[in-house]
Scaffold this motif. Sequence first.
Motif, mmCIF file in Angstrom:
data_model
loop_
_atom_site.group_PDB
_atom_site.id
_atom_site.type_symbol
_atom_site.label_atom_id
_atom_site.label_comp_id
_atom_site.label_asym_id
_atom_site.label_seq_id
_atom_site.Cartn_x
_atom_site.Cartn_y
_atom_site.Cartn_z
ATOM 1 N N LEU A 16 18.037 28.695 44.439
ATOM 2 C CA LEU A 16 18.395 30.107 44.450
ATOM 3 C C LEU A 16 19.749 30.265 43.777
ATOM 4 O O LEU A 16 20.622 29.395 43.906
ATOM 5 N N ARG A 17 19.891 31.355 43.058
ATOM 6 C CA ARG A 17 21.195 31.674 42.485
ATOM 7 C C ARG A 17 21.628 33.039 42.982
ATOM 8 O O ARG A 17 20.963 34.045 42.727
ATOM 9 N N LEU A 18 22.722 33.055 43.686
ATOM 10 C CA LEU A 18 23.292 34.298 44.191
ATOM 11 C C LEU A 18 24.364 34.785 43.232
ATOM 12 O O LEU A 18 25.057 33.986 42.608
ATOM 13 N N SER A 19 24.494 36.090 43.151
ATOM 14 C CA SER A 19 25.495 36.703 42.268
ATOM 15 C C SER A 19 26.527 37.446 43.088
ATOM 16 O O SER A 19 26.224 37.999 44.144
ATOM 17 N N CYS A 20 27.723 37.466 42.557
ATOM 18 C CA CYS A 20 28.816 38.233 43.155
ATOM 19 C C CYS A 20 29.481 39.001 42.025
ATOM 20 O O CYS A 20 30.189 38.405 41.198
ATOM 21 N N ALA A 21 29.234 40.289 41.977
ATOM 22 C CA ALA A 21 29.775 41.126 40.913
ATOM 23 C C ALA A 21 30.956 41.928 41.425
ATOM 24 O O ALA A 21 30.882 42.538 42.497
ATOM 25 N N ALA A 22 32.017 41.932 40.659
ATOM 26 C CA ALA A 22 33.206 42.688 41.027
ATOM 27 C C ALA A 22 33.248 43.999 40.249
ATOM 28 O O ALA A 22 32.885 44.041 39.067
ATOM 29 N N SER A 23 33.687 45.028 40.912
ATOM 30 C CA SER A 23 33.891 46.316 40.251
ATOM 31 C C SER A 23 35.226 46.884 40.700
ATOM 32 O O SER A 23 35.670 46.649 41.815
ATOM 33 N N GLY A 24 35.867 47.586 39.798
ATOM 34 C CA GLY A 24 37.161 48.180 40.104
ATOM 35 C C GLY A 24 38.331 47.268 39.807
ATOM 36 O O GLY A 24 39.481 47.700 39.853
ATOM 37 N N PHE A 25 38.051 46.016 39.541
ATOM 38 C CA PHE A 25 39.105 45.084 39.145
ATOM 39 C C PHE A 25 38.429 43.919 38.431
ATOM 40 O O PHE A 25 37.229 43.672 38.590
ATOM 41 N N THR A 26 39.209 43.204 37.642
ATOM 42 C CA THR A 26 38.683 42.046 36.947
ATOM 43 C C THR A 26 38.990 40.786 37.742
ATOM 44 O O THR A 26 40.044 40.669 38.359
ATOM 45 N N LEU A 27 38.051 39.849 37.696
ATOM 46 C CA LEU A 27 38.224 38.611 38.440
ATOM 47 C C LEU A 27 39.135 37.598 37.727
ATOM 48 O O LEU A 27 39.384 36.516 38.275
ATOM 49 N N ASP A 28 39.600 37.963 36.559
ATOM 50 C CA ASP A 28 40.565 37.090 35.883
ATOM 51 C C ASP A 28 41.762 36.841 36.797
ATOM 52 O O ASP A 28 42.263 37.769 37.418
ATOM 53 N N ASN A 29 42.180 35.592 36.877
ATOM 54 C CA ASN A 29 43.319 35.208 37.706
ATOM 55 C C ASN A 29 43.050 35.410 39.199
ATOM 56 O O ASN A 29 43.946 35.734 39.976
ATOM 57 N N TYR A 30 41.781 35.235 39.559
ATOM 58 C CA TYR A 30 41.384 35.269 40.959
ATOM 59 C C TYR A 30 40.687 33.964 41.349
ATOM 60 O O TYR A 30 40.049 33.310 40.509
ATOM 61 N N ILE A 31 40.812 33.619 42.599
ATOM 62 C CA ILE A 31 39.970 32.618 43.230
ATOM 63 C C ILE A 31 38.837 33.366 43.924
ATOM 64 O O ILE A 31 39.092 34.311 44.689
ATOM 65 N N VAL A 32 37.615 32.968 43.647
ATOM 66 C CA VAL A 32 36.452 33.589 44.286
ATOM 67 C C VAL A 32 35.777 32.533 45.158
ATOM 68 O O VAL A 32 35.487 31.430 44.697
ATOM 69 N N GLY A 33 35.565 32.880 46.401
ATOM 70 C CA GLY A 33 34.960 31.947 47.335
ATOM 71 C C GLY A 33 33.616 32.416 47.851
ATOM 72 O O GLY A 33 33.264 33.598 47.708
ATOM 73 N N TRP A 34 32.886 31.491 48.423
ATOM 74 C CA TRP A 34 31.605 31.802 49.063
ATOM 75 C C TRP A 34 31.626 31.273 50.494
ATOM 76 O O TRP A 34 31.998 30.112 50.726
ATOM 77 N N PHE A 35 31.205 32.123 51.398
ATOM 78 C CA PHE A 35 31.043 31.760 52.795
ATOM 79 C C PHE A 35 29.600 32.056 53.197
ATOM 80 O O PHE A 35 28.909 32.824 52.538
ATOM 81 N N ARG A 36 29.190 31.475 54.298
ATOM 82 C CA ARG A 36 27.891 31.827 54.852
ATOM 83 C C ARG A 36 27.976 31.825 56.369
ATOM 84 O O ARG A 36 28.830 31.162 56.951
#
Length: 127
Positions: A16-36
């Motif tokens: 499975l491939r899950l997506s996480c789309a950001a809106s209102g800001f750019t993910l540049d220079n961000y750490i993006v994490g996944w929890f469950r």
Amino acid sequence: QLVESGGGLVQPGGSLRLSCAASGFTLDNYIVGWFRQAPGKGREGLLCINYSEGTLYYANSVEGRFAASSDNSKNTVYLQINSLKTEDSAVYTCVAVPLSYFAGDLYCPTWSEYDFWGRGTEVTVSS
């Protein structure tokens, strides 16, 4: 705002491939994490990714079945899960925090250290 998608019902052994789309800001220079969080269990951090560089950081308990990637053109991060097991059934949530949060080496922050949280997407692994 972070919005996850891609969850659903999948058979054991599948991927499975899950997506996480950001809106209102750019993910540049961000750490993006996944929890469950599985039903009746605590929240578990899986991994995080330096969006701009693509560098991955894994939680100690995470197996090699999990991986993340970023698509700079879509302002989106993906979580790939292979060889799915019934115990992978959970709500998967993406989170983000700016690199400026880190005073030194990068790591995967705890849930409360992040600045942005999605609402999650549910994954059910069942035959």
